[in-house]
Design a protein around this motif. Structure first.
Motif, PDB file in Angstrom:
ATOM      1  N   VAL A  60      -9.861  -6.668   5.936  1.00 58.57           N
ATOM      2  CA  VAL A  60      -9.742  -5.706   4.835  1.00 58.57           C
ATOM      3  C   VAL A  60     -10.366  -4.369   5.227  1.00 58.57           C
ATOM      4  N   HIS A  61     -11.558  -4.400   5.818  1.00 55.57           N
ATOM      5  CA  HIS A  61     -12.232  -3.159   6.221  1.00 55.57           C
ATOM      6  C   HIS A  61     -11.458  -2.448   7.333  1.00 55.57           C
ATOM      7  N   TYR A 109      -8.270  -2.588   7.729  1.00 49.30           N
ATOM      8  CA  TYR A 109      -7.100  -1.986   7.080  1.00 49.30           C
ATOM      9  C   TYR A 109      -7.479  -0.675   6.395  1.00 49.30           C
ATOM     10  N   ASP A 110      -8.608  -0.666   5.684  1.00 47.70           N
ATOM     11  CA  ASP A 110      -9.050   0.547   4.992  1.00 47.70           C
ATOM     12  C   ASP A 110      -9.265   1.697   5.973  1.00 47.70           C
ATOM     13  N   LYS A 111      -9.829   1.383   7.128  1.00 45.74           N
ATOM     14  CA  LYS A 111     -10.030   2.423   8.138  1.00 45.74           C
ATOM     15  C   LYS A 111      -8.696   2.929   8.671  1.00 45.74           C
ATOM     16  N   VAL A 133      -5.563  -5.260  -1.931  1.00 49.62           N
ATOM     17  CA  VAL A 133      -5.058  -3.886  -1.991  1.00 49.62           C
ATOM     18  C   VAL A 133      -4.347  -3.627  -3.314  1.00 49.62           C
ATOM     19  N   ARG A 159      -6.901  -3.940  -6.576  1.00 48.84           N
ATOM     20  CA  ARG A 159      -7.902  -2.882  -6.712  1.00 48.84           C
ATOM     21  C   ARG A 159      -7.265  -1.598  -7.232  1.00 48.84           C
ATOM     22  N   TRP A 174       0.809  -1.213   0.000  1.00 50.25           N
ATOM     23  CA  TRP A 174       0.000   0.000   0.000  1.00 50.25           C
ATOM     24  C   TRP A 174       0.847   1.270   0.000  1.00 50.25           C
ATOM     25  N   LEU A 185     -13.661  -1.211  -3.191  1.00 51.21           N
ATOM     26  CA  LEU A 185     -13.241  -2.604  -3.317  1.00 51.21           C
ATOM     27  C   LEU A 185     -13.877  -3.224  -4.557  1.00 51.21           C
ATOM     28  N   GLN A 218      -7.177   4.949   5.975  1.00 53.37           N
ATOM     29  CA  GLN A 218      -8.145   5.911   5.447  1.00 53.37           C
ATOM     30  C   GLN A 218      -8.217   5.847   3.921  1.00 53.37           C
ATOM     31  N   SER A 219      -8.333   4.639   3.418  1.00 51.21           N
ATOM     32  CA  SER A 219      -8.417   4.443   1.972  1.00 51.21           C
ATOM     33  C   SER A 219      -9.827   4.713   1.478  1.00 51.21           C
ATOM     34  N   SER A 220      -9.914   5.436   0.369  1.00 54.74           N
ATOM     35  CA  SER A 220     -11.213   5.738  -0.231  1.00 54.74           C
ATOM     36  C   SER A 220     -11.442   4.952  -1.521  1.00 54.74           C
TER      37      SER A 220
END
Length: 246
Positions: A123-124, A126-128, A93, A96, A52, A136, A131-133
């Motif tokens: 996965v969720h 990790y996104d938090k 990651v 996508r 990432w 998926l 702070q990935s926008s």
């Protein structure tokens, strides 16, 4: 006569032993040739840089050079739980970022599918954390049971149509089954499939999904743990010349 009988049995045993040795040698040669022919080589970067952290300039250089919206990970080995979460987070990651719309995660036994909720929770989380926008891809967790159930539905649908005189059994062709399957399936055809593990087979994944699929064989998930290893897969795929028909 007794001596002849013993000698005869000894000769048979010797022949059977020789045949077993020959078959073992033949299988070993085939496996060696298959592994060297179909397995890609990936570089294992000991620094294990996080996927990432790839910047946009890097990603622009490793985009797919052909339409690729559906990718499948066919897992033919047991991945320990300690590595399972990281492997799939890394894969999701990375792919996508390449605008994959559908990601199919298939294992024959359903071992990974049984952990679908846990994997997606990781996965969720990790996104938090980062702070990935980025959205998926649609992720499909499949096993042999799912594929068998779909084929069962196709068979039941065709039988029902015949029973209701909507379809003549003599007119059922491959195209008929194809249209029925396409209508019932919610998963588009796969562009690229990574077969990961010692068994070089899709092991029951829908044949209708892989008619135009490019397959890349990888000996183990351990060979896909760095940014460079994922990039090498994309580069290998980009070099493949796609052909249709004869």
């Amino acid at each position: 006569m007794k001596t002849i009988s013993i000698l005869y049995r000894f000769i048979i045993a010797l022949v059977l032993w020789f045949l077993n040795i020959t078959q073992w040698f033949h299988r070993s040669i085939i496996q060696f040739i298959s592994r060297n022919r179909y397995t890609i080589t990936v570089n294992i970067d000991v620094s294990r840089n996080d996927l990432w952290n790839i910047n946009n300039d890097q990603m622009s250089k490793i985009q797919f050079n052909k339409p690729t919206e559906v990718l499948a990970l066919i897992i033919n080995e047991r991945i320990p739980d300690t590595d399972l979460w990281k492997f799939f987070i890394n894969s999701i990651v990375f792919f996508r970022k390449l605008n994959i719309q559908h990601l199919i995660i298939y294992d024959y036994e359903g071992y990974i599918k049984a952990r679908e909720t846990l994997i997606m929770n990781y996965v969720h989380e990790y996104d938090k954390k980062v702070q990935s926008s980025l959205p998926l891809p649609t992720i499909h967790f499949l096993s042999l049971i799912d594929c068998s159930q779909t084929l069962t539905k196709v068979t039941q649908t065709l039988c029902q149509q015949v029973k209701q005189n909507e379809l003549n059994p003599d007119s059922i062709q491959i195209e008929t089954i194809d249209r029925c399957y396409t209508k019932l399936s919610t998963i588009p055809e796969i562009n690229l499939a990574l077969i990961i593990g010692p068994i070089k087979s899709a092991l029951g994944l829908h044949p209708w999904l892989t008619r135009l699929t490019e397959f890349i064989m990888i000996d183990s998930y351990k060979q896909i743990q760095t940014t460079n290893s994922y990039i090498n897969i994309v580069q290998r795929y980009n070099l493949i010349e796609q052909r249709q028909g004869r």
